[in-house]
Scaffold this motif. Structure first.
Motif, mmCIF file in Angstrom:
data_model
loop_
_atom_site.group_PDB
_atom_site.id
_atom_site.type_symbol
_atom_site.label_atom_id
_atom_site.label_comp_id
_atom_site.label_asym_id
_atom_site.label_seq_id
_atom_site.Cartn_x
_atom_site.Cartn_y
_atom_site.Cartn_z
ATOM 1 N N ALA A 30 51.177 48.723 -10.535
ATOM 2 C CA ALA A 30 51.757 48.436 -9.224
ATOM 3 C C ALA A 30 50.698 47.838 -8.319
ATOM 4 O O ALA A 30 49.548 48.260 -8.284
ATOM 5 C CB ALA A 30 52.324 49.718 -8.615
ATOM 6 N N GLU A 31 51.098 46.820 -7.584
ATOM 7 C CA GLU A 31 50.161 46.141 -6.703
ATOM 8 C C GLU A 31 49.732 47.056 -5.567
ATOM 9 O O GLU A 31 50.492 47.844 -5.052
ATOM 10 C CB GLU A 31 50.824 44.890 -6.114
ATOM 11 C CG GLU A 31 51.156 43.842 -7.155
ATOM 12 C CD GLU A 31 51.800 42.631 -6.527
ATOM 13 O OE1 GLU A 31 51.963 42.626 -5.301
ATOM 14 O OE2 GLU A 31 52.128 41.693 -7.246
ATOM 15 N N HIS A 33 48.946 47.869 -1.830
ATOM 16 C CA HIS A 33 49.484 47.380 -0.570
ATOM 17 C C HIS A 33 48.353 47.298 0.443
ATOM 18 O O HIS A 33 47.786 48.302 0.838
ATOM 19 C CB HIS A 33 50.588 48.322 -0.072
ATOM 20 C CG HIS A 33 51.756 48.365 -0.995
ATOM 21 N ND1 HIS A 33 52.721 47.390 -0.999
ATOM 22 C CD2 HIS A 33 52.105 49.263 -1.951
ATOM 23 C CE1 HIS A 33 53.634 47.686 -1.912
ATOM 24 N NE2 HIS A 33 53.282 48.798 -2.498
ATOM 25 N N ASP A 104 59.757 55.064 -9.208
ATOM 26 C CA ASP A 104 59.480 53.634 -9.081
ATOM 27 C C ASP A 104 59.190 53.026 -10.444
ATOM 28 O O ASP A 104 58.720 53.695 -11.363
ATOM 29 C CB ASP A 104 58.285 53.412 -8.153
ATOM 30 C CG ASP A 104 57.004 53.957 -8.742
ATOM 31 O OD1 ASP A 104 56.119 53.155 -9.086
ATOM 32 O OD2 ASP A 104 56.891 55.192 -8.880
ATOM 33 N N LYS A 106 56.807 50.621 -11.785
ATOM 34 C CA LYS A 106 55.571 49.893 -11.478
ATOM 35 C C LYS A 106 55.503 49.500 -10.017
ATOM 36 O O LYS A 106 55.135 48.387 -9.656
ATOM 37 C CB LYS A 106 55.442 48.657 -12.366
ATOM 38 C CG LYS A 106 55.529 48.931 -13.849
ATOM 39 C CD LYS A 106 54.414 49.844 -14.333
ATOM 40 C CE LYS A 106 54.508 50.090 -15.822
ATOM 41 N NZ LYS A 106 53.449 51.017 -16.300
ATOM 42 N N GLY A 107 55.905 50.426 -9.143
ATOM 43 C CA GLY A 107 55.828 50.199 -7.709
ATOM 44 C C GLY A 107 57.073 49.616 -7.090
ATOM 45 O O GLY A 107 57.183 49.554 -5.870
ATOM 46 N N GLU A 108 58.033 49.179 -7.894
ATOM 47 C CA GLU A 108 59.255 48.570 -7.376
ATOM 48 C C GLU A 108 60.405 49.569 -7.415
ATOM 49 O O GLU A 108 60.486 50.412 -8.305
ATOM 50 C CB GLU A 108 59.636 47.324 -8.192
ATOM 51 C CG GLU A 108 58.609 46.205 -8.138
ATOM 52 C CD GLU A 108 58.540 45.534 -6.779
ATOM 53 O OE1 GLU A 108 59.490 45.714 -5.981
ATOM 54 O OE2 GLU A 108 57.554 44.839 -6.510
ATOM 55 N N SER A 113 65.819 48.236 -10.659
ATOM 56 C CA SER A 113 64.594 48.854 -11.169
ATOM 57 C C SER A 113 64.921 50.178 -11.843
ATOM 58 O O SER A 113 64.356 50.523 -12.886
ATOM 59 C CB SER A 113 63.603 49.080 -10.024
ATOM 60 O OG SER A 113 63.096 47.859 -9.540
ATOM 61 N N GLY A 263 58.829 48.254 -2.985
ATOM 62 C CA GLY A 263 57.791 47.377 -3.502
ATOM 63 C C GLY A 263 57.110 46.545 -2.436
ATOM 64 O O GLY A 263 55.990 46.075 -2.628
ATOM 65 N N HIS A 264 57.768 46.340 -1.289
ATOM 66 C CA HIS A 264 57.186 45.525 -0.226
ATOM 67 C C HIS A 264 56.166 46.296 0.617
ATOM 68 O O HIS A 264 55.215 45.719 1.125
ATOM 69 C CB HIS A 264 58.287 44.995 0.698
ATOM 70 C CG HIS A 264 59.267 44.099 0.009
ATOM 71 N ND1 HIS A 264 58.914 42.904 -0.560
ATOM 72 C CD2 HIS A 264 60.596 44.240 -0.228
ATOM 73 C CE1 HIS A 264 59.972 42.335 -1.098
ATOM 74 N NE2 HIS A 264 61.005 43.129 -0.908
ATOM 75 N N PRO A 543 59.230 45.065 -13.438
ATOM 76 C CA PRO A 543 59.334 44.057 -12.383
ATOM 77 C C PRO A 543 58.342 42.916 -12.519
ATOM 78 O O PRO A 543 58.660 41.787 -12.171
ATOM 79 C CB PRO A 543 59.105 44.860 -11.099
ATOM 80 C CG PRO A 543 58.526 46.157 -11.511
ATOM 81 C CD PRO A 543 58.937 46.404 -12.910
ATOM 82 N N LYS A 544 57.147 43.208 -13.016
ATOM 83 C CA LYS A 544 56.129 42.164 -13.149
ATOM 84 C C LYS A 544 55.408 42.334 -14.480
ATOM 85 O O LYS A 544 55.366 43.416 -15.044
ATOM 86 C CB LYS A 544 55.128 42.225 -11.995
ATOM 87 C CG LYS A 544 55.728 41.929 -10.626
ATOM 88 C CD LYS A 544 54.659 41.987 -9.539
ATOM 89 C CE LYS A 544 55.252 41.652 -8.170
ATOM 90 N NZ LYS A 544 56.256 42.628 -7.722
#
Length: 649
Positions: A30-31, A33, A104, A106-108, A113, A263-264, A543-544
């Motif tokens: 997960a990215e 933030h 979640d 992967k963060g989404e 999802s 995710g945002h 998601p990614k």
């Protein structure tokens, strides 16, 4: 490419879902933030909480209307306010903020999802799960056209309290605002979104202040925190109490956004915003409205706007209008995101996607989706003409979505988190019981307007089912009529086609068979390029996909190489960029000497296709509306060669 057919890549998504859990590469973590917790929380207030933040405009009023026919009693007001508060506690706080935001992918977050998590846990493509996902996505579209209509209408109706002169102009003003909102979508929302958080924060503070100023009208309203009043109301009111539940649910519309937009902003900023500002503001406003109605029963006409003094009414109406526009923007953008995910998951044909920001990848605009939404919103406004009438249509889509989310969450708790069947059932059952009760209550509004989102959802589910079924038929028929790639390579050892320099890239969903474009090129042009790449795009259940796992090369012989490009279901395919990574693996591409071959398919109706005639025609109509494959995959238009193919379905 004119996009009059589903390309072979369109079928890749569906076929690869069977094996995505095992063949697709792992997703990237997960990215992170970036930005402070408070800054992200402020941003989430504008995007995530816009919808639920406009519910006080109409939720309490519509809930009390059903009980007010024979005169309101104190216990009825306390019961309704108690139902509103506990709906926020049970559905939003416990289910979404505390529980589901831990589920979640992967963060989404979001229903698709959750589907991907459940699908991965099952280990194979499940028809039931895909049906649930299609139904959930279609119900979201219902919400995405009702939210702008009811929110803006309810805000503009406040002008009638400023002066009755505005009453004939409520609907025209609403139409102008909505048309303007949808008209600016092609410009992107990045610049405007900067102001969403602060403005919405001011909105919540204003709601809290207006509610707090009237609690002194009847401090006994604090008794509404006692759930006994809610239970007694339902027991004593009977059928009326059940009908009221359908309106009470209006208070939690927008709760899905908490999960979908995770995710945002990340889990913690959204949770902090809810606990520190959003929930207290909503609670104070509902308490203030309840106290006002207890002290002045005539205020039931519009208790929200009557919370403020006459001198502040016009600014309050203007602030409410801005807040509803922000709430509408959130669901419009959400519809774009859900559509893109549905396309990559194989539920819908390609739609044209335009990027509205050079720096923010997630900011997109989908013209067809935008204008279809506007048409739906305007039909609702002109058909119902008031927020009270439209409230009957609201709720059914959201309750259905929440029931589906709970069903998918049960699978995740059981199979992904390993809680065991009894524990997962024990946790999910209370939420499901409450939501099914709300769903049944909203079904009582079926003939008052709830039929509209149900009809829309039925049409969308049928369309998704038709698209999935049609692409399966096309894939199977193409597979039966295809020639194995190995057979073609053996025949090339005997024949000597012309070998021009450069690279030919053939897009296909089945890397084991010869793409039709390759066969056409050999048969009619007698040409085989110096390098030939069989390209297949795969969509993962995450998601990614990490950049290092984006591509996989499989040399076949000196003439052919199989190339697999992997994307998550929330990513935007970019074939040239992916090809650039092949240099690291020893396969060099010069885009100026590379030709992309795409089979352009046209369809004719066949009585023996396996689908009814009406479904054949619907599939063909959907395929004609599909967006340009060249643009969808970001392929340079000057490097594409189309070869036609006609197929009966």
């Amino acid at each position: 490419m004119t996009g009059t057919e589903p390309s072979e890549l369109d079928q890749t998504v569906r076929k690869d879902q069977d094996t995505a859990a095992t063949t697709a590469p792992p997703a990237e973590p997960a990215e992170e933030h970036h930005g402070g917790l408070l800054a992200l929380s402020l941003g989430s207030i504008g995007v995530v909480y816009g919808d639920i933040g406009t519910s006080p405009l109409y939720a309490l009023r519509e809930s009390l209307v059903h009980s007010a026919k024979d005169g309101l009693t104190r216990s009825e007001v306390l019961g309704v306010v108690s139902l509103l508060l506990w709906a926020l506690v049970i559905i939003v706080t416990i289910k979404y903020v505390i529980l589901l935001m831990r589920a979640d992918n992967k963060g989404e977050g979001g229903i698709l999802s959750l589907l991907a998590l459940a699908q991965g846990a099952v280990g194979r493509q499940s028809v039931l799960l895909m049906v649930l996902a299609a139904l959930g996505a279609s119900l979201f579209y219902g919400d995405s056209i009702i939210t702008p209509a009811i929110s803006v209408l309810s805000a503009v109706e406040g002008l009638k309290l400023v002066t009755p002169v505005f009453e004939p102009y409520v609907v025209p003003i609403t139409v102008v605002i909505l048309v303007g909102l949808f008209a600016i979508q092609p410009r992107g929302t990045g610049a405007v979104a900067v102001f969403f958080g602060p403005i919405t924060a001011v909105w919540f503070l204003a709601m809290a202040a207006s509610g707090l100023s009237h609690i002194s009208d009847d401090p006994g309203i604090f008794l509404a925190f006692n759930p006994v009043y809610a239970i007694e109301f339902l027991l004593h009111e009977g059928v009326v109490g059940f009908v009221v539940l359908g309106s009470v649910f209006l208070a939690v519309t927008g709760a899905e956004a908490l999960y979908a937009d995770m995710g945002h902003f990340g889990r913690k900023p959204i949770q902090l915003a809810w606990i520190s500002l959003v929930f207290p503001s909503l609670a104070l406003n509902y308490l203030g409205q309840g106290a006002l109605v207890l002290a002045h029963p005539e205020a039931i006409e519009n208790p929200f706007f009557l919370l403020v003094p006459s001198w502040a009414l016009l600014p309050y109406v203007l602030l409410a209008t801005v807040a509803t526009v922000i709430a509408s923007q959130a669901v419009i953008s959400g519809a774009f995101s859900v559509t893109r995910q549905a396309v990559l998951l194989g539920l819908l044909p390609r739609f044209e996607v335009r990027h509205t920001s050079e720096t923010q990848r997630g900011q997109i605009y989908m013209p067809r989706v935008n204008w279809m939404q506007l048409a739906g919103v305007l039909v609702l406004v002109l058909m119902f003409r008031s927020s009270s009438a439209l409230a009957s249509a609201y709720g059914i889509a959201v309750t259905g979505d929440m029931v589906i989310t709970s069903c998918l969450a049960f699978i995740v708790l059981w199979r992904v988190w390993g809680w065991g069947l009894p524990a997962a059932a024990l946790v999910v059952a209370p939420f499901l019981a409450v939501e099914l009760t709300f769903l049944a209550a909203n079904l009582l509004k079926l003939f008052d307007g709830a039929w509209l989102p149900l009809c829309l959802s039925a049409f969308l589910v049928t369309s998704m089912w038709t698209w999935v079924r049609g692409t399966q038929i096309v894939f199977d028929k193409s597979r039966r009529d295809s020639v194995p790639l190995a057979t073609v390579m053996r025949s090339l050892e005997k024949s000597k086609p012309f070998r021009p320099p450069g690279t030919a890239v053939f897009l296909t969903s089945d890397p084991d068979t010869a793409p039709p474009a390759l066969l056409h090129n050999l048969k009619h042009n007698r040409v085989l390029h110096g390098k030939n790449v069989i390209l297949t795009v795969r969509t993962a259940t995450t998601p990614k996909v990490a950049e290092e796992n984006r591509i996989a090369l499989e040399p076949v012989n000196e003439d052919f190489t199989r190339l697999f490009v992997n994307y998550g279901y929330m990513e935007e395919p970019n074939i040239p960029k992916a090809l650039g990574q092949c240099r690291k693996l020893g396969l060099k591409f010069d885009i100026m000497s590379t030709t992309f071959f795409v089979a352009r398919r046209t369809f004719r109706v066949s009585a023996n296709s396996g689908m009814p005639l009406w479904q054949d025609r619907l599939f063909i109509a959907m395929s004609k509306d599909a967006a340009n494959a060249t643009d969808f995959y970001s392929i340079p238009t000057g490097r594409v060669v189309e070869l036609g193919q006609q197929i009966t379905v």
